[in-house]
Enzyme design. Structure first.
Site, PDB file in Angstrom:
ATOM      1  N   HIS A  87      21.633 -31.729  34.060  1.00  0.00           N
ATOM      2  CA  HIS A  87      20.906 -30.797  34.920  1.00  0.00           C
ATOM      3  C   HIS A  87      21.187 -29.383  34.440  1.00  0.00           C
ATOM      4  O   HIS A  87      21.980 -29.189  33.518  1.00  0.00           O
ATOM      5  CB  HIS A  87      21.255 -30.985  36.397  1.00  0.00           C
ATOM      6  CG  HIS A  87      22.671 -30.644  36.778  1.00  0.00           C
ATOM      7  ND1 HIS A  87      23.771 -31.274  36.244  1.00  0.00           N
ATOM      8  CD2 HIS A  87      23.171 -29.724  37.653  1.00  0.00           C
ATOM      9  CE1 HIS A  87      24.878 -30.774  36.776  1.00  0.00           C
ATOM     10  NE2 HIS A  87      24.543 -29.819  37.632  1.00  0.00           N
ATOM     11  N   HIS A  89      22.559 -26.589  35.891  1.00  0.00           N
ATOM     12  CA  HIS A  89      23.579 -25.653  36.373  1.00  0.00           C
ATOM     13  C   HIS A  89      24.374 -25.085  35.195  1.00  0.00           C
ATOM     14  O   HIS A  89      24.636 -25.778  34.213  1.00  0.00           O
ATOM     15  CB  HIS A  89      24.521 -26.348  37.374  1.00  0.00           C
ATOM     16  CG  HIS A  89      23.958 -26.373  38.779  1.00  0.00           C
ATOM     17  ND1 HIS A  89      24.395 -27.254  39.731  1.00  0.00           N
ATOM     18  CD2 HIS A  89      23.009 -25.604  39.369  1.00  0.00           C
ATOM     19  CE1 HIS A  89      23.734 -27.029  40.869  1.00  0.00           C
ATOM     20  NE2 HIS A  89      22.880 -26.043  40.667  1.00  0.00           N
ATOM     21  N   ASP A  91      27.407 -24.361  34.456  1.00  0.00           N
ATOM     22  CA  ASP A  91      28.648 -24.949  33.937  1.00  0.00           C
ATOM     23  C   ASP A  91      28.369 -26.180  33.060  1.00  0.00           C
ATOM     24  O   ASP A  91      29.262 -26.670  32.372  1.00  0.00           O
ATOM     25  CB  ASP A  91      29.622 -25.292  35.082  1.00  0.00           C
ATOM     26  CG  ASP A  91      28.996 -26.138  36.176  1.00  0.00           C
ATOM     27  OD1 ASP A  91      27.816 -25.930  36.491  1.00  0.00           O
ATOM     28  OD2 ASP A  91      29.694 -27.026  36.708  1.00  0.00           O
ATOM     29  N   HIS A  92      27.132 -26.659  33.054  1.00  0.00           N
ATOM     30  CA  HIS A  92      26.741 -27.781  32.183  1.00  0.00           C
ATOM     31  C   HIS A  92      25.844 -27.331  31.037  1.00  0.00           C
ATOM     32  O   HIS A  92      25.897 -27.897  29.947  1.00  0.00           O
ATOM     33  CB  HIS A  92      25.981 -28.840  32.996  1.00  0.00           C
ATOM     34  CG  HIS A  92      26.825 -29.438  34.065  1.00  0.00           C
ATOM     35  ND1 HIS A  92      27.432 -30.651  33.949  1.00  0.00           N
ATOM     36  CD2 HIS A  92      27.201 -28.937  35.272  1.00  0.00           C
ATOM     37  CE1 HIS A  92      28.150 -30.892  35.034  1.00  0.00           C
ATOM     38  NE2 HIS A  92      28.029 -29.864  35.861  1.00  0.00           N
TER      39      HIS A  92
HETATM   40 ZN   LIG Z   1      25.702 -28.899  39.151  1.00  0.00          ZN
END
Ligand SMILES: [Zn+2]
Length: 276
Positions: A87, A89, A91-92
């Site tokens: 996904h 976000h 932090d990914h």
């Molecule tokens: Zn997330």
């Protein structure tokens, strides 16, 4: 991103860099926080004996981490051939473009805005890189664009933030929707019941060896939170922030903003189902 710290019955250990299954190696990103637990798990997945590997979630834009992922793959005799995102976000996904440049790979994701290259990613897609088989499982709810990846050969599923190794995840309202999230948990439960998946390789926190137990725990936790919120509303706590202060009183205050997103998603769900 999580909505609570460790809960009863869950592992207390941290996420570790290194091999987790025959086909998956974790490289833990150095971004620990209340929201990201030990940091983001960046997964290198490949078929034994193959020289090609797939990376799932390069993680934050941290040059040393991205280079460490490349180095770990090289040390294992692998060349990274493809980058996937669970996904969008940060932090990914924030490191994805830089990682794609370092590895000269395409980035495939559900959200077209995150893709590099012309291939998308969605329900029914099967990734076959160097003999590896990864089946795409749509698991919206944490976010609308959340995907999980079923790794049948290891009886494992990579869940991103849909199921975490510790605590529970948040439904990031308004993009994330609780009805979708519950359907996604049921989809994951059927992978454990019908397809023999027993290992969760999460986006944060330690590997879980009882996938079905973890998913059942998430469903039970969601049901009990929903009941608490329904009761809170009946008792006159009306606004999302009033409900958070009441229902999440025992949870660290730094997590209240995240909890409020989940509460908003739950209030929407209760309203849509005529329960409040
Ligand atoms: Zn997330």
């Amino acid at each position: 991103m999580t909505d609570a710290a460790a809960l009863p019955g869950q592992p207390r250990g941290g996420a570790l860099s290194g091999p987790a299954t025959a086909r998956a190696i974790n490289v833990l990103a150095p971004n620990p926080s209340a929201m990201t637990l030990d940091g983001t798990n960046t997964w290198i997945v490949s078929e034994p004996g193959s020289e090609s590997a797939v990376v799932i979630d390069p993680g934050p834009l941290d040059e040393a981490h991205l280079r460490a992922v490349v180095a770990v793959a090289e040390k294992a005799g692998k060349r990274i051939a493809l980058t996937l995102l669970t996904h969008g976000h940060p932090d990914h996904a924030d490191g994805a473009a830089r990682f794609a440049a370092l590895t000269r790979t395409h980035v495939r994701a559900l959200d077209p805005a995150l893709r590099l290259g012309d291939e998308g990613l969605g329900a029914g897609d099967v990734i076959t890189t160097g003999g590896l088989e990864l089946r795409v499982v749509p698991t919206p709810g944490h976010t609308a664009d959340s995907l999980s990846f079923h790794l049948p050969a290891d009886r494992a599923v990579l869940t991103g933030d849909t199921v975490l190794g510790r605590g529970t995840t948040l439904v990031a309202h308004p993009d994330g929707r609780l009805g979708d999230y519950l359907d996604s948990l049921r989809r994951l439960r059927s992978l454990t019941v019908d397809d023999g998946v027993h290992t969760v390789l999460p986006g944060h926190g330690p590997v879980l060896d009882d996938a079905q137990g973890a998913v059942e725990f998430y469903l039970a936790h969601r049901a009990s939170r929903l009941a608490q919120i329904e009761t809170a509303v009946e008792n006159g706590y009306r606004t999302p922030s009033e409900v958070v202060a009441h229902v999440y009183a025992a949870v660290d205050r730094s997590l209240w903003p995240a909890a409020e997103l989940s509460v908003r998603a739950q209030l929407e769900y209760l309203r849509e189902h005529g329960l409040i």
